[in-house]
Design an enzyme around this catalytic site. Sequence first.
Site, PDB file in Angstrom:
ATOM      1  N   LEU A  37      46.593 -57.568 -42.994  1.00  0.00           N
ATOM      2  CA  LEU A  37      46.122 -56.926 -41.764  1.00  0.00           C
ATOM      3  C   LEU A  37      44.904 -56.042 -41.989  1.00  0.00           C
ATOM      4  O   LEU A  37      44.675 -55.103 -41.236  1.00  0.00           O
ATOM      5  CB  LEU A  37      47.258 -56.090 -41.152  1.00  0.00           C
ATOM      6  CG  LEU A  37      48.549 -56.837 -40.848  1.00  0.00           C
ATOM      7  CD1 LEU A  37      49.617 -55.869 -40.338  1.00  0.00           C
ATOM      8  CD2 LEU A  37      48.305 -57.949 -39.839  1.00  0.00           C
ATOM      9  N   CYS A  38      44.116 -56.349 -42.974  1.00  0.00           N
ATOM     10  CA  CYS A  38      42.948 -55.556 -43.358  1.00  0.00           C
ATOM     11  C   CYS A  38      41.684 -56.147 -42.739  1.00  0.00           C
ATOM     12  O   CYS A  38      41.608 -57.350 -42.468  1.00  0.00           O
ATOM     13  CB  CYS A  38      42.846 -55.568 -44.890  1.00  0.00           C
ATOM     14  SG  CYS A  38      41.444 -54.677 -45.582  1.00  0.00           S
TER      15      CYS A  38
END
Length: 161
Positions: free
Chosen positions: A35-36
């Site tokens: 989720l970066c």
Amino acid sequence: MSRFYELSARSLEGEEIAFSRFKGRAALVVNTASLCGFTPQYAGLEALHEAYGARGLDVLAFPCDQFGGQEPGGRPEIEACLTRYGVGFRVFEKVEVNGERAHPLFAWLTAALPGLLGRKVRWNFTKFLIGRDGRPLRRFGPATAPRRLEGAIEAALAPPR
């Protein structure tokens, strides 16, 4: 013998992988997160895997949740992200890369190749290039796109002079 070959880690599937199996090959070790903002680098890492794998490069990804909670899930969530980016290189179980519980690989790499913050990994998608002899060669920051590593990879894969 290089310390790298004495280490091991558990694959995402749960198999203990001895790094001695990578002897004679270069390795690109990356701490990753699903989720970066840098997660799209999975595609670039896969491109490196496809371009250089047959020539002796192994891309080794280590999911980590130490930065902004960007890898909160378990194996199913990590696998869903890998599928989304078409990842075919080896991915390991989630690890810590900093602190007392840092995986021995990252403790070794950050000692050998300190970064701007010293012996710490600054963020997700920090990359470490290990030579065919198991020695750490270079460290690349999270913002360094995988395609920008090609020159260093070429040098790592070149026959010794």
